[in-house]
Design a protein around this motif. Structure first.
Motif, mmCIF file in Angstrom:
data_model
loop_
_atom_site.group_PDB
_atom_site.id
_atom_site.type_symbol
_atom_site.label_atom_id
_atom_site.label_comp_id
_atom_site.label_asym_id
_atom_site.label_seq_id
_atom_site.Cartn_x
_atom_site.Cartn_y
_atom_site.Cartn_z
ATOM 1 N N ASP A 174 51.764 57.202 57.078
ATOM 2 C CA ASP A 174 52.443 58.244 56.952
ATOM 3 C C ASP A 174 51.871 59.721 57.826
ATOM 4 O O ASP A 174 51.739 60.552 57.551
ATOM 5 C CB ASP A 174 52.243 59.116 55.667
ATOM 6 C CG ASP A 174 53.376 58.318 54.912
ATOM 7 O OD1 ASP A 174 54.521 57.700 55.766
ATOM 8 O OD2 ASP A 174 53.402 57.918 53.436
ATOM 9 N N GLY A 175 50.029 59.161 58.096
ATOM 10 C CA GLY A 175 49.654 59.945 59.052
ATOM 11 C C GLY A 175 48.518 60.642 58.044
ATOM 12 O O GLY A 175 47.922 61.873 58.572
ATOM 13 N N ASP A 176 48.753 60.445 57.215
ATOM 14 C CA ASP A 176 47.818 61.546 55.353
ATOM 15 C C ASP A 176 46.368 61.057 55.928
ATOM 16 O O ASP A 176 46.108 60.009 54.938
ATOM 17 C CB ASP A 176 47.956 61.349 54.813
ATOM 18 C CG ASP A 176 47.664 62.671 53.860
ATOM 19 O OD1 ASP A 176 46.191 62.972 53.592
ATOM 20 O OD2 ASP A 176 48.369 63.085 52.345
ATOM 21 N N VAL A 177 45.411 61.258 57.087
ATOM 22 C CA VAL A 177 44.300 60.437 56.513
ATOM 23 C C VAL A 177 43.442 60.999 55.667
ATOM 24 O O VAL A 177 42.557 60.379 55.697
ATOM 25 C CB VAL A 177 44.030 60.259 58.537
ATOM 26 C CG1 VAL A 177 44.633 60.163 59.762
ATOM 27 C CG2 VAL A 177 43.655 62.419 58.517
ATOM 28 N N SER A 178 43.785 62.083 55.541
ATOM 29 C CA SER A 178 42.505 63.466 54.655
ATOM 30 C C SER A 178 43.040 62.217 53.130
ATOM 31 O O SER A 178 41.596 62.555 52.721
ATOM 32 C CB SER A 178 43.289 64.885 54.538
ATOM 33 O OG SER A 178 42.859 65.436 55.269
ATOM 34 N N LEU A 179 44.349 62.102 53.025
ATOM 35 C CA LEU A 179 44.534 61.450 51.627
ATOM 36 C C LEU A 179 43.674 60.250 52.045
ATOM 37 O O LEU A 179 42.617 60.023 50.693
ATOM 38 C CB LEU A 179 45.806 61.287 51.053
ATOM 39 C CG LEU A 179 46.301 60.403 50.244
ATOM 40 C CD1 LEU A 179 45.181 61.157 48.576
ATOM 41 C CD2 LEU A 179 47.689 59.959 49.837
ATOM 42 N N ALA A 180 43.956 59.699 52.663
ATOM 43 C CA ALA A 180 43.146 58.060 53.069
ATOM 44 C C ALA A 180 41.366 57.669 52.912
ATOM 45 O O ALA A 180 41.211 57.129 51.895
ATOM 46 C CB ALA A 180 43.899 57.326 54.466
ATOM 47 N N ALA A 181 41.260 58.861 53.409
ATOM 48 C CA ALA A 181 39.410 59.722 52.909
ATOM 49 C C ALA A 181 39.613 60.233 51.356
ATOM 50 O O ALA A 181 37.916 58.832 51.072
ATOM 51 C CB ALA A 181 39.608 60.569 54.107
ATOM 52 N N THR A 182 39.890 59.981 50.529
ATOM 53 C CA THR A 182 39.890 61.133 49.646
ATOM 54 C C THR A 182 39.592 59.463 48.923
ATOM 55 O O THR A 182 39.060 59.183 47.537
ATOM 56 C CB THR A 182 40.825 61.217 49.241
ATOM 57 O OG1 THR A 182 40.732 62.826 49.740
ATOM 58 C CG2 THR A 182 40.455 62.027 47.245
ATOM 59 N N TYR A 183 40.614 58.301 49.078
ATOM 60 C CA TYR A 183 40.575 57.244 48.200
ATOM 61 C C TYR A 183 39.158 56.332 49.040
ATOM 62 O O TYR A 183 38.816 55.612 48.354
ATOM 63 C CB TYR A 183 41.824 56.314 48.784
ATOM 64 C CG TYR A 183 43.253 56.979 48.016
ATOM 65 C CD1 TYR A 183 42.583 57.250 47.145
ATOM 66 C CD2 TYR A 183 44.803 56.306 48.280
ATOM 67 C CE1 TYR A 183 44.198 58.530 46.173
ATOM 68 C CE2 TYR A 183 45.644 57.345 48.019
ATOM 69 C CZ TYR A 183 45.462 58.192 46.945
ATOM 70 O OH TYR A 183 46.557 58.658 46.432
ATOM 71 N N LEU A 184 39.397 55.553 50.590
ATOM 72 C CA LEU A 184 38.500 55.329 50.719
ATOM 73 C C LEU A 184 37.214 55.775 50.576
ATOM 74 O O LEU A 184 36.210 54.757 50.238
ATOM 75 C CB LEU A 184 38.674 55.135 52.565
ATOM 76 C CG LEU A 184 40.201 54.353 53.101
ATOM 77 C CD1 LEU A 184 39.870 55.372 54.389
ATOM 78 C CD2 LEU A 184 39.582 52.534 52.798
ATOM 79 N N GLY A 185 36.192 56.507 50.654
ATOM 80 C CA GLY A 185 35.197 58.279 50.564
ATOM 81 C C GLY A 185 34.264 57.499 51.408
ATOM 82 O O GLY A 185 33.420 57.975 51.547
ATOM 83 N N TYR A 186 35.387 57.557 52.583
ATOM 84 C CA TYR A 186 34.581 57.819 54.069
ATOM 85 C C TYR A 186 36.354 58.488 55.122
ATOM 86 O O TYR A 186 37.183 57.899 55.097
ATOM 87 C CB TYR A 186 34.233 56.405 54.655
ATOM 88 C CG TYR A 186 34.497 55.688 54.518
ATOM 89 C CD1 TYR A 186 35.344 54.910 55.704
ATOM 90 C CD2 TYR A 186 34.887 54.328 53.659
ATOM 91 C CE1 TYR A 186 36.386 53.539 55.409
ATOM 92 C CE2 TYR A 186 35.044 53.007 53.771
ATOM 93 C CZ TYR A 186 35.827 52.906 54.457
ATOM 94 O OH TYR A 186 36.634 51.874 54.706
ATOM 95 N N ASP A 187 35.833 58.225 56.507
ATOM 96 C CA ASP A 187 36.824 58.644 57.219
ATOM 97 C C ASP A 187 37.106 57.617 57.619
ATOM 98 O O ASP A 187 36.603 56.466 58.428
ATOM 99 C CB ASP A 187 36.075 59.246 58.336
ATOM 100 C CG ASP A 187 36.444 60.891 57.885
ATOM 101 O OD1 ASP A 187 36.983 61.491 57.289
ATOM 102 O OD2 ASP A 187 34.935 61.815 58.388
ATOM 103 N N PHE A 188 38.746 57.234 57.852
ATOM 104 C CA PHE A 188 39.531 55.791 58.473
ATOM 105 C C PHE A 188 39.051 56.091 60.099
ATOM 106 O O PHE A 188 39.112 57.290 60.833
ATOM 107 C CB PHE A 188 40.929 56.058 58.374
ATOM 108 C CG PHE A 188 41.618 54.694 59.331
ATOM 109 C CD1 PHE A 188 42.009 53.480 58.493
ATOM 110 C CD2 PHE A 188 42.381 54.790 60.392
ATOM 111 C CE1 PHE A 188 42.445 52.658 59.595
ATOM 112 C CE2 PHE A 188 42.713 53.619 61.262
ATOM 113 C CZ PHE A 188 42.642 52.932 60.814
#
Length: 331
Positions: A174-188
């Motif tokens: 979806d392009g939501d890289v900010s949400l992904a980073a929140t889940y991952l704990g680091y930047d995709f």
């Protein structure tokens, strides 16, 4: 962290503290298991071992399904695990024969005879062996035979994190890289060599580096414009490059970091036919064809749009750059 690409390369340990899984994304849920693994190894004088698989089991069991994309390449995963303090990473080639191992043989031949498991940590839903028949009951039964301790990370402990690899993949698509980073704990991030493009960007004042992602299984975020950072070095390698001992990265592999804005899409304004990954690196004028760069996705700025022509596109790109610089100034 020492990395092994075959079980046969691994020398059996006296006190192996082991966990098993694909750990795609190495997200917060995974990190609960891995942190406990490293803690237990430290307190018992053992060595932490992760047994993971490549290709992903679903790529072998369901080869016709090309939809599954991975959050990490195997080399990206290795570097993340090294930063978490893991001692040993065994990357086992997942094959049909491997998938057909009976659970009891899986435990004896691999966990005991090959790795030397004395303590095993698994998630509440861990399954293994032929037809995924093996589970906690089998592990407990065999623990009595082979004298290893077993610890299960409870469902509540993992689910409290409210994250899964599936959720992360959906956010990225979806392009939501900010949400992904929140889940991952680091930047995709993605990594790849810079290849030659048609150089249209430089004619309108926005030269771009075109990135070729070699791993076809690597997930690419949804089309659009993103604020990114770019890592590279004089030797042409990036932080995501293959390193066999991930605790000892040579100094010439340590990257410099630049700011920029990235584009993913088919370039509809010029009737593009292929999906491109391009990045305009700010305050940068070196030729870097053939060099490998790593791009970290920080913020989604806008969706891909077809403009009336290059002039309208150029106006929008100036606005995109202003938005990107504003984002960096607020970080």
């Amino acid at each position: 962290m020492k990395i092994y690409h075959q079980l046969s390369d691994f020398k059996k340990l006296d006190n192996a503290v082991v966990t098993i899984g694909t750990f795609d994304g190495v997200h917060f849920g995974h990190q609960k298991i891995i942190n406990r693994l490293c803690e237990l190894a430290k307190t018992t004088g053992g060595e932490s071992v992760i047994l993971t698989f490549f290709p992903h089991p679903r790529m072998i069991i369901d080869p016709e399904n090309q939809d599954l994309k991975m959050i990490n390449t195997i080399h990206e995963k290795a570097e993340i695990l090294a930063k978490l303090g893991v001692d040993h990473l065994i990357i086992t080639p997942f094959t049909r024969d491997f998938s057909n191992l009976e659970p009891a043989n899986y435990i004896k031949d691999i966990l005991i005879d090959t790795i030397g498991t004395k303590q095993l940590i698994v998630g509440y839903d861990h399954r293994f062996g032929k037809d995924r028949k093996g589970g906690m009951d089998e592990l407990i039964k065999q623990a009595e035979v082979f004298k290893y301790a077993i610890e299960e990370i409870a469902e509540q402990d993992i689910n409290d994190v409210a994250v899964s690899s599936t959720k992360i993949r959906a956010a990225l698509l979806d392009g939501d890289v900010s949400l992904a980073a929140t889940y991952l704990g680091y930047d995709f991030s993605i990594s790849g060599p810079v290849i030659k493009g048609d150089k249209i960007g430089r004619t309108i004042g926005f030269p771009t580096a075109n990135i070729f992602v070699e791993e076809t299984y690597k997930l690419i975020p949804g089309d659009g414009i993103y604020a990114v950072t770019i890592e590279m070095n004089e030797g042409g390698k990036a932080e995501g490059s293959k390193v066999e001992d991930a605790n000892h990265i040579p100094s010439n592999l340590l990257p410099s970091t630049f700011k920029g804005m990235a584009y993913i899409g088919q370039r509809p304004t010029i009737n593009g036919m292929t999906r491109n990954i391009e990045v305009n690196i700010f305050d940068f004028d070196r030729e870097i064809y053939g060099q490998t760069i790593k791009m970290n996705f920080l913020k989604f700025l806008r969706h891909d749009v077809k403009f009336t022509g290059l002039e309208a596109l150029t106006v929008q790109l100036h606005q995109d750059k202003e938005a990107t610089l504003a984002y960096f100034s607020q970080r």
